[in-house]
Design a protein around this motif. Sequence first.
Motif, PDB file in Angstrom:
ATOM      1  N   ILE A 126     -10.541 -31.353  15.697  1.00 39.58           N
ATOM      2  CA  ILE A 126     -10.123 -30.529  14.564  1.00 39.58           C
ATOM      3  C   ILE A 126      -9.037 -31.248  13.761  1.00 39.58           C
ATOM      4  CG2 ILE A 126      -9.054 -28.366  13.855  1.00 39.58           C
ATOM      5  CD1 ILE A 126     -11.907 -28.071  14.840  1.00 39.58           C
ATOM      6  N   GLY A 127      -8.086 -31.859  14.465  1.00 43.16           N
ATOM      7  CA  GLY A 127      -7.021 -32.594  13.786  1.00 43.16           C
ATOM      8  C   GLY A 127      -7.570 -33.731  12.949  1.00 43.16           C
ATOM      9  N   SER A 128      -8.572 -34.434  13.483  1.00 41.55           N
ATOM     10  CA  SER A 128      -9.207 -35.530  12.751  1.00 41.55           C
ATOM     11  C   SER A 128      -9.906 -35.014  11.506  1.00 41.55           C
ATOM     12  CB  SER A 128     -10.225 -36.242  13.649  1.00 41.55           C
ATOM     13  OG  SER A 128      -9.611 -36.752  14.811  1.00 41.55           O
ATOM     14  N   LEU A 129     -10.633 -33.906  11.646  1.00 45.34           N
ATOM     15  CA  LEU A 129     -11.360 -33.334  10.509  1.00 45.34           C
ATOM     16  C   LEU A 129     -10.407 -32.857   9.417  1.00 45.34           C
ATOM     17  CD1 LEU A 129     -14.156 -31.291  12.339  1.00 45.34           C
ATOM     18  CD2 LEU A 129     -14.444 -33.390  11.004  1.00 45.34           C
ATOM     19  N   ILE A 130      -9.296 -32.242   9.833  1.00 44.24           N
ATOM     20  CA  ILE A 130      -8.327 -31.774   8.839  1.00 44.24           C
ATOM     21  C   ILE A 130      -7.721 -32.953   8.090  1.00 44.24           C
ATOM     22  CG2 ILE A 130      -6.070 -30.682   8.551  1.00 44.24           C
ATOM     23  CD1 ILE A 130      -6.780 -28.845  10.880  1.00 44.24           C
ATOM     24  N   GLY A 131      -7.315 -33.986   8.834  1.00 42.10           N
ATOM     25  CA  GLY A 131      -6.685 -35.147   8.216  1.00 42.10           C
ATOM     26  C   GLY A 131      -7.601 -35.860   7.233  1.00 42.10           C
ATOM     27  N   ILE A 132      -8.819 -36.182   7.675  1.00 36.73           N
ATOM     28  CA  ILE A 132      -9.735 -36.934   6.809  1.00 36.73           C
ATOM     29  C   ILE A 132     -10.222 -36.063   5.660  1.00 36.73           C
ATOM     30  CG2 ILE A 132     -11.876 -36.431   8.047  1.00 36.73           C
ATOM     31  CD1 ILE A 132     -10.778 -39.780   6.452  1.00 36.73           C
ATOM     32  N   LEU A 144      -8.403 -33.670   4.104  1.00 39.58           N
ATOM     33  CA  LEU A 144      -7.328 -33.640   3.119  1.00 39.58           C
ATOM     34  C   LEU A 144      -7.349 -34.885   2.245  1.00 39.58           C
ATOM     35  CD1 LEU A 144      -4.335 -32.237   5.218  1.00 39.58           C
ATOM     36  CD2 LEU A 144      -5.483 -31.111   3.317  1.00 39.58           C
ATOM     37  N   ILE A 145      -7.581 -36.022   2.878  1.00 36.09           N
ATOM     38  CA  ILE A 145      -7.594 -37.286   2.141  1.00 36.09           C
ATOM     39  C   ILE A 145      -8.850 -37.407   1.285  1.00 36.09           C
ATOM     40  CG2 ILE A 145      -7.683 -39.800   2.358  1.00 36.09           C
ATOM     41  CD1 ILE A 145      -6.085 -39.485   4.967  1.00 36.09           C
ATOM     42  N   SER A 146     -10.013 -37.233   1.889  1.00 43.43           N
ATOM     43  CA  SER A 146     -11.288 -37.472   1.203  1.00 43.43           C
ATOM     44  C   SER A 146     -11.570 -36.439   0.117  1.00 43.43           C
ATOM     45  CB  SER A 146     -12.436 -37.481   2.217  1.00 43.43           C
ATOM     46  OG  SER A 146     -12.247 -38.496   3.172  1.00 43.43           O
ATOM     47  N   PHE A 147     -11.275 -35.177   0.400  1.00 51.33           N
ATOM     48  CA  PHE A 147     -11.551 -34.124  -0.585  1.00 51.33           C
ATOM     49  C   PHE A 147     -10.616 -34.217  -1.787  1.00 51.33           C
ATOM     50  CE2 PHE A 147     -13.355 -31.201   2.965  1.00 51.33           C
ATOM     51  CZ  PHE A 147     -14.473 -32.012   3.033  1.00 51.33           C
ATOM     52  N   SER A 148      -9.505 -34.912  -1.640  1.00 53.46           N
ATOM     53  CA  SER A 148      -8.630 -35.188  -2.784  1.00 53.46           C
ATOM     54  C   SER A 148      -9.076 -36.459  -3.512  1.00 53.46           C
ATOM     55  CB  SER A 148      -7.175 -35.354  -2.318  1.00 53.46           C
ATOM     56  OG  SER A 148      -6.714 -34.202  -1.663  1.00 53.46           O
ATOM     57  N   TYR A 149      -9.527 -37.431  -2.733  1.00 56.14           N
ATOM     58  CA  TYR A 149      -9.890 -38.741  -3.287  1.00 56.14           C
ATOM     59  C   TYR A 149     -11.208 -38.729  -4.052  1.00 56.14           C
ATOM     60  CZ  TYR A 149     -11.878 -43.477  -3.101  1.00 56.14           C
ATOM     61  OH  TYR A 149     -12.491 -44.661  -3.413  1.00 56.14           O
ATOM     62  N   LEU A 150     -12.230 -38.072  -3.529  1.00 54.55           N
ATOM     63  CA  LEU A 150     -13.570 -38.181  -4.102  1.00 54.55           C
ATOM     64  C   LEU A 150     -13.686 -37.688  -5.547  1.00 54.55           C
ATOM     65  CD1 LEU A 150     -15.815 -37.406  -0.998  1.00 54.55           C
ATOM     66  CD2 LEU A 150     -15.512 -39.592  -2.185  1.00 54.55           C
ATOM     67  N   PRO A 151     -13.112 -36.538  -5.927  1.00 53.31           N
ATOM     68  CA  PRO A 151     -13.179 -36.162  -7.341  1.00 53.31           C
ATOM     69  C   PRO A 151     -12.552 -37.220  -8.255  1.00 53.31           C
ATOM     70  CG  PRO A 151     -12.530 -34.272  -6.027  1.00 53.31           C
ATOM     71  CD  PRO A 151     -12.485 -35.464  -5.123  1.00 53.31           C
ATOM     72  N   THR A 152     -11.456 -37.810  -7.788  1.00 48.15           N
ATOM     73  CA  THR A 152     -10.798 -38.867  -8.561  1.00 48.15           C
ATOM     74  C   THR A 152     -11.669 -40.109  -8.628  1.00 48.15           C
ATOM     75  OG1 THR A 152      -8.712 -38.031  -7.644  1.00 48.15           O
ATOM     76  CG2 THR A 152      -8.619 -40.108  -8.858  1.00 48.15           C
ATOM     77  N   TYR A 153     -12.337 -40.427  -7.522  1.00 48.37           N
ATOM     78  CA  TYR A 153     -13.232 -41.584  -7.483  1.00 48.37           C
ATOM     79  C   TYR A 153     -14.406 -41.393  -8.441  1.00 48.37           C
ATOM     80  CZ  TYR A 153     -17.129 -44.403  -5.756  1.00 48.37           C
ATOM     81  OH  TYR A 153     -18.224 -45.242  -5.678  1.00 48.37           O
ATOM     82  N   PHE A 154     -15.013 -40.222  -8.440  1.00 42.90           N
ATOM     83  CA  PHE A 154     -16.147 -39.963  -9.338  1.00 42.90           C
ATOM     84  C   PHE A 154     -15.718 -39.951 -10.799  1.00 42.90           C
ATOM     85  CE2 PHE A 154     -18.199 -38.000  -5.496  1.00 42.90           C
ATOM     86  CZ  PHE A 154     -19.271 -38.869  -5.454  1.00 42.90           C
ATOM     87  N   GLY A 182     -12.929 -23.129   8.784  1.00 45.74           N
ATOM     88  CA  GLY A 182     -13.097 -22.360   7.553  1.00 45.74           C
ATOM     89  C   GLY A 182     -12.313 -22.956   6.395  1.00 45.74           C
ATOM     90  N   ILE A 183     -11.087 -23.410   6.686  1.00 46.67           N
ATOM     91  CA  ILE A 183     -10.262 -24.053   5.662  1.00 46.67           C
ATOM     92  C   ILE A 183     -10.923 -25.341   5.181  1.00 46.67           C
ATOM     93  CG2 ILE A 183      -8.074 -25.243   5.245  1.00 46.67           C
ATOM     94  CD1 ILE A 183      -6.719 -23.223   7.030  1.00 46.67           C
ATOM     95  N   ILE A 184     -11.452 -26.130   6.119  1.00 47.08           N
ATOM     96  CA  ILE A 184     -12.112 -27.389   5.768  1.00 47.08           C
ATOM     97  C   ILE A 184     -13.326 -27.140   4.883  1.00 47.08           C
ATOM     98  CG2 ILE A 184     -13.426 -29.342   6.706  1.00 47.08           C
ATOM     99  CD1 ILE A 184     -11.599 -29.172   9.195  1.00 47.08           C
ATOM    100  N   LEU A 203     -15.920 -27.275  -0.399  1.00 47.42           N
ATOM    101  CA  LEU A 203     -16.706 -26.659  -1.472  1.00 47.42           C
ATOM    102  C   LEU A 203     -16.002 -26.782  -2.817  1.00 47.42           C
ATOM    103  CD1 LEU A 203     -18.005 -23.429   0.324  1.00 47.42           C
ATOM    104  CD2 LEU A 203     -19.350 -25.433  -0.354  1.00 47.42           C
ATOM    105  N   VAL A 204     -14.684 -26.577  -2.815  1.00 48.91           N
ATOM    106  CA  VAL A 204     -13.917 -26.712  -4.063  1.00 48.91           C
ATOM    107  C   VAL A 204     -13.967 -28.151  -4.565  1.00 48.91           C
ATOM    108  CG1 VAL A 204     -11.608 -26.607  -5.080  1.00 48.91           C
ATOM    109  CG2 VAL A 204     -12.375 -24.790  -3.546  1.00 48.91           C
TER     110      VAL A 204
END
Length: 221
Positions: free
Chosen positions: A122-128, A130-140, A199-201, A206-207
Motif C-alpha cells: 500500500i505504501g508503494s502504491l501511494i508513493g508512486i 502521488l508521483i505518477s498521477f501528478s507527472y503524467l498530465p504534465t508529461y502529456f 479508494g484514495i489511489i 481517475l482525476v
Amino acid sequence: MHNLLVKDFYIIKKYLWIPLFYSFVVFVLSKNIGELAVVYSIGTVMIAHTLMMYATSYDDKNNSEVVLNSLPISRFKIVLYRYISVFLFTLLGLASMILAGFVLDSLNLLNISIELKIGSVIGSLIGISLISFSYLPTYFKFGYVKAKIFNFIVFIMVFVGPVFLKNILDYGGKNEGLDKLIIFLNSQNEFLLSLFFIGIIIGAGLVSFTISMVIYNKREF
C-alpha cells in the motif's frame, strides 16, 4: 493495449539490472531504519519512478507519440496504457526488492527479512501514485523534457513533505482535526485501512486520467 505494454518492456529490458542494483543500495543505505515495510516501500517507489522516466524519455526522444497517433489506436488507449504501465513498473520494483531481500536474508546480511506486509504494498502504491498521477498530465501537456523538472519537484515533496509537515505541526501545536483523523485510522483494522487508501489511489487516478485525456485530446501531432 497489450502490444503497448510489451513495447515498454522492450524499451526497459536492457535496464532491468538497475532495479536489482537499486534494491541492494536501498537496503544498505536504509539498514538503520527499524521498519522494513518502509524500506520496501521506498525502494519500490524509487525503482518504479526510475523505470517510468526511462520509458517516457524514450518515447519523447523517438517521437513515439507521433507514430502511435498515426496508427489505428484511440487516444484513450494510449493514455490508459501509460497509466497501467505505472503499476507494471511498481510490480517490477516490488519484485526486485523481494529478490534482493531474499538474497540478503539467505546470506544473513544486514538482518533483512523477506516477510512482506500489506503495508509495504500500500505504501508503494501511494508513493508512486502521488508521483505518477501528478507527472503524467504534465508529461502529456509539455513532453518529457519540461515535465521532468516538475516531476523532480513532486518526487522530492513525496519523500520530504511528510517530515516537513510533521515539523510544522509540532512547531505550531497540535491540530485537533488531524489528531482525530489519526486516532480514527489507528483504530481501524489493516483490511479497512487498505480499502481506504486504495479508494484514495483510485480517486486520484481517475482525476489525473481525466485531466490527461482532456489535454491529450487537444494536442496536435
